[in-house]
Design an enzyme around this catalytic site. Structure first.
Site, PDB file in Angstrom:
ATOM      1  N   GLU A  35       0.849  -1.190   0.000  1.00 51.36           N
ATOM      2  CA  GLU A  35       0.000   0.000   0.000  1.00 51.36           C
ATOM      3  C   GLU A  35       0.882   1.236   0.000  1.00 51.36           C
ATOM      4  O   GLU A  35       1.773   1.376   0.844  1.00 51.36           O
ATOM      5  CB  GLU A  35      -0.908   0.001   1.233  1.00 51.36           C
ATOM      6  CG  GLU A  35      -1.636   1.296   1.519  1.00 51.36           C
ATOM      7  CD  GLU A  35      -2.501   1.760   0.353  1.00 51.36           C
ATOM      8  OE1 GLU A  35      -2.414   2.955  -0.002  1.00 51.36           O
ATOM      9  OE2 GLU A  35      -3.254   0.925  -0.204  1.00 51.36           O
ATOM     10  N   ARG A 109     -15.266   4.707   7.040  1.00 49.31           N
ATOM     11  CA  ARG A 109     -14.323   3.892   6.272  1.00 49.31           C
ATOM     12  C   ARG A 109     -13.098   3.501   7.105  1.00 49.31           C
ATOM     13  O   ARG A 109     -12.620   2.363   7.021  1.00 49.31           O
ATOM     14  CB  ARG A 109     -13.870   4.636   5.009  1.00 49.31           C
ATOM     15  CG  ARG A 109     -12.914   3.840   4.123  1.00 49.31           C
ATOM     16  CD  ARG A 109     -12.508   4.640   2.903  1.00 49.31           C
ATOM     17  NE  ARG A 109     -13.631   4.875   2.029  1.00 49.31           N
ATOM     18  CZ  ARG A 109     -13.993   4.068   1.033  1.00 49.31           C
ATOM     19  NH1 ARG A 109     -13.314   2.953   0.827  1.00 49.31           N
ATOM     20  NH2 ARG A 109     -15.016   4.359   0.276  1.00 49.31           N
ATOM     21  N   TYR A 217     -26.220   9.903   5.980  1.00 49.19           N
ATOM     22  CA  TYR A 217     -26.508   8.737   6.814  1.00 49.19           C
ATOM     23  C   TYR A 217     -25.648   8.784   8.075  1.00 49.19           C
ATOM     24  O   TYR A 217     -24.609   9.442   8.110  1.00 49.19           O
ATOM     25  CB  TYR A 217     -26.322   7.417   6.061  1.00 49.19           C
ATOM     26  CG  TYR A 217     -25.008   7.197   5.367  1.00 49.19           C
ATOM     27  CD1 TYR A 217     -23.913   6.673   6.043  1.00 49.19           C
ATOM     28  CD2 TYR A 217     -24.860   7.479   4.013  1.00 49.19           C
ATOM     29  CE1 TYR A 217     -22.716   6.427   5.404  1.00 49.19           C
ATOM     30  CE2 TYR A 217     -23.668   7.241   3.354  1.00 49.19           C
ATOM     31  CZ  TYR A 217     -22.598   6.710   4.052  1.00 49.19           C
ATOM     32  OH  TYR A 217     -21.408   6.477   3.396  1.00 49.19           O
ATOM     33  N   ASP A 295     -12.615  -1.437  -7.538  1.00 49.01           N
ATOM     34  CA  ASP A 295     -12.603  -0.282  -8.436  1.00 49.01           C
ATOM     35  C   ASP A 295     -11.534  -0.370  -9.513  1.00 49.01           C
ATOM     36  O   ASP A 295     -11.621   0.329 -10.526  1.00 49.01           O
ATOM     37  CB  ASP A 295     -12.386   1.003  -7.634  1.00 49.01           C
ATOM     38  CG  ASP A 295     -13.652   1.491  -6.948  1.00 49.01           C
ATOM     39  OD1 ASP A 295     -14.734   0.965  -7.267  1.00 49.01           O
ATOM     40  OD2 ASP A 295     -13.560   2.394  -6.097  1.00 49.01           O
TER      41      ASP A 295
END
Length: 401
Positions: A35, A109, A217, A295
């Site tokens: 990453e 997230r 939300y 994605d």
């Protein structure tokens, strides 16, 4: 082909990358995740995990830990941007559990990433943060993952979970540059205590108007409200993926909106703006022992809130197919065959929702009347429209409709 002992490299430590790494490592593969970011997390970002994604979290052994961090919305409401009138409502909460066997969850997230990273480490995954990959080379000795700095890494299989701007897709799978969709989005979090309208954080709301819509939300027990505000634009020129923006620009774009939506926008203190991009469907997701997921191969516009869930589905199917295939190549092709039709359908449905959200006056009024009539006369009809999506279970391979 059992996965035990196989050396697998995953590029990208997002939702899909970490879930795939965990699913592979739980099948005793040796997994290394690369990453580029020095730490996991994302500022001001919520995400939704529908019952079809919860099925994967359960299978990974994360049900209890995830439930403790998840929000449990009682429904999704479609509302008018001026009157705040409810146009349609899809019940969640107990209805979701009764209908699909699992809840519908909201997460910050960063919270879900932390849970996935913990699960990956417990499964034996090696996480290499702050490591940008410049190349994946196919050599006579096998695949080599080449970082900007440090030694190369040998792998039998490489999984590209490096997002919409995937380097692996561009280099190996005939990927085209992302295409601007004509929509931009502001995103951020608002402290629920700042909101003037009681109950704003109790359900997920999609407030719609001509050329714009606002999704809100609850997160973290209702203490925060996540918002995504989308506006149509002719072009996008900013160089960054997520640009800090003045909240005044957001409020100006939605100046004629009323009700709780206006209250929420008034409470925004920090926001980020970015263009929404997609790319034409890939002719293939797999080449040899290299595969894409999430994605990187099927970016989702956010109008069905299925981006994270589709990545979770990909991750499970990838590991499951590799574990039973005779060779890595056959396993990856089986993964693509199972996932591409499903992901394509969700992509198309998401784009269609975006067009519905942004209907122009006249057409919009007629459509809204129709939605309200259906909600009153046949309240279960709207819920049934999501059965093909929420009712799927890639773990048990339940038919997806």
């Amino acid at each position: 082909m059992a996965l035990a002992g196989r050396e697998i490299a995953v590029i990208g430590a997002g939702i899909g990358g970490l879930a795939a790494a965990t699913a592979l490592a739980q099948r005793r593969a040796r997994v290394t995740v690369f990453e580029r970011a020095p730490a996991l997390g994302e500022v001001g970002a919520g995400l939704q995990v529908a019952p079809n994604g919860v099925a994967v979290l359960e299978a990974l052994g994360m049900r209890d830990a995830a439930e403790a961090r998840a929000g449990l919305p009682q429904g999704i409401e479609l509302r008018d941007h001026r009157s705040d009138r409810i146009l349609a409502r899809v019940p969640l909460g107990p209805t979701s559990v009764a209908r699909y066997g699992r809840p519908y969850w909201h997460f910050h997230r960063a919270d879900l990433l932390a849970l996935l990273a913990e699960a990956a480490r417990e499964a034996g995954v090696e996480l290499r943060l702050g490591t940008a990959i410049t190349q994946v080379a196919d050599t006579a000795q096998g695949l080599r993952v080449v970082p900007e700095a440090g030694p190369e890494h040998a792998a039998e299989i490489v999984v590209g979970a490096d997002g919409i701007r995937s380097r692996l897709r561009a280099d190996w799978l005939e990927g085209q540059p992302p295409r601007f969709t004509g929509h931009v989005a502001w995103r951020g979090l608002v402290d629920a205590a700042r909101l003037g309208a009681p109950g704003l954080a109790e359900v997920a709301r999609v407030t719609v108007g001509p050329g714009r819509h606002l999704v809100t939300y609850p997160l973290r027990g209702g203490r925060q409200v996540n918002f995504v505000a989308v506006e149509e634009r002719a072009s996008w020129t900013a160089e960054g993926w997520m640009e800090a923006d003045d909240p005044a620009n957001l409020r100006r774009a939605f100046a004629d909106w009323g009700g709780p939506a206006a209250d929420l926008l008034e409470g925004v203190e920090e926001t980020f703006l970015w263009g929404l991009f997609d790319h034409p469907p890939l002719p293939r997701w797999v080449t040899g022992r290299i595969a894409l997921l999430g994605d990187a191969c099927h970016p989702m516009l956010p109008y069905l809130a299925q981006g994270a869930t589709m990545a979770l589905e990909d991750a499970w199917v990838l590991a499951a197919e590799l574990d039973v295939a005779e060779t890595p190549e056959r396993g990856l092709l089986a993964y693509e065959a199972r996932r591409a039709p499903r992901a394509g359908r969700v992509q198309r449905a998401s784009a269609r929702n975006g067009r519905i959200f942004h209907l122009r006056p006249g057409i919009r009024d007629a459509a809204h009347l129709g939605l309200r009539a259906v909600s009153v006369t046949a309240p279960g009809l709207l819920t049934r429209r999501f059965d093909w999506l929420f009712g799927a279970d890639v773990v048990s391979d339940r038919a997806t409709g």
